[in-house]
Design a protein around this motif. Structure first.
Motif, PDB file in Angstrom:
ATOM      1  N   THR A 143     -22.424  45.604 -41.114  1.00 29.25           N
ATOM      2  CA  THR A 143     -22.461  46.711 -40.155  1.00 29.25           C
ATOM      3  C   THR A 143     -22.977  46.277 -38.792  1.00 29.25           C
ATOM      4  O   THR A 143     -22.598  46.861 -37.789  1.00 29.25           O
ATOM      5  N   ASP A 144     -23.829  45.275 -38.750  1.00 23.26           N
ATOM      6  CA  ASP A 144     -24.372  44.806 -37.475  1.00 23.26           C
ATOM      7  C   ASP A 144     -23.302  43.991 -36.739  1.00 23.26           C
ATOM      8  O   ASP A 144     -22.726  43.056 -37.291  1.00 23.26           O
ATOM      9  N   GLU A 145     -23.034  44.353 -35.503  1.00 22.41           N
ATOM     10  CA  GLU A 145     -21.974  43.704 -34.724  1.00 22.41           C
ATOM     11  C   GLU A 145     -22.241  42.218 -34.518  1.00 22.41           C
ATOM     12  O   GLU A 145     -21.334  41.393 -34.632  1.00 22.41           O
ATOM     13  N   LYS A 184     -17.576  43.960 -44.159  1.00 20.28           N
ATOM     14  CA  LYS A 184     -18.594  44.784 -44.818  1.00 20.28           C
ATOM     15  C   LYS A 184     -19.930  44.787 -44.065  1.00 20.28           C
ATOM     16  O   LYS A 184     -20.760  45.641 -44.304  1.00 20.28           O
ATOM     17  N   ARG A 189     -21.627  40.333 -37.767  1.00 17.24           N
ATOM     18  CA  ARG A 189     -20.195  40.258 -38.053  1.00 17.24           C
ATOM     19  C   ARG A 189     -19.530  39.201 -37.168  1.00 17.24           C
ATOM     20  O   ARG A 189     -18.697  38.431 -37.613  1.00 17.24           O
TER      21      ARG A 189
END
Length: 158
Positions: free
Chosen positions: A55-57, A53, A60
């Motif tokens: 969004t920032d790589e 969930k 994550r």
């Protein structure tokens, strides 16, 4: 006027050769694209459902590494590893995420690890590090690929 039209037609006939461009072959295009791909990095790192969930790589990626490290520590906390080897406080574990979403673990020992029974530690790790939650493999150009990384896992909390 007729001379201008004739000159224009004549110049169009001879200028067409400049408009023709050589179309590269399929193999040339493939070779060029293969050289442009950075094979040492993946497009998407492995992940777990809880981290999907984000969004920032980078967040994550960090979420995944935190999840794996915490899960390994929890699975090893119930074992006698810290009592069998009281001087061992941290162990580095090579984690391999295969394209079929399975995990492999292998402890990495320093060269001077003669003080530890590496075979026994390896067997304890293999026995404990089973039944992991579902891991989504890393992706390179939309295709699942094998990734490896080494995580420091704290055995003994003080």
């Amino acid at each position: 006027m007729k001379k201008a039209v004739a000159l224009l037609l004549l110049s169009l006939c001879f200028s067409c050769q400049y408009l023709e461009k050589k179309v590269p072959s399929e193999q040339e295009l493939l070779d060029k694209q293969m050289k442009e791909i950075n094979w040492n990095e993946v497009d998407e790192y492995p992940s777990v459902d809880d981290c999907e969930k984000l969004t920032d790589e980078n967040l994550r990626k960090q979420c995944f590494f935190d999840f794996i490290t915490t899960t390994i520590q929890q699975k090893l906390a119930v074992d006698t590893l810290s009592t069998l080897f009281p001087k061992l406080d941290t162990i580095e574990v090579r984690v391999t995420v295969l394209p079929n979403a399975t995990l492999e673990f292998q402890p990495e020992f320093p060269k001077d690890s003669g003080a530890y029974d590496t075979i026994k530690i390896d067997s304890i790790l293999r026995a404990r590090l089973v039944d992991f939650p579902k891991i989504n493999p890393a992706l390179k150009r939309g295709i699942p690929v094998k990734t490896q990384f080494v995580l420091p896992v704290i055995i003994k909390q003080e």
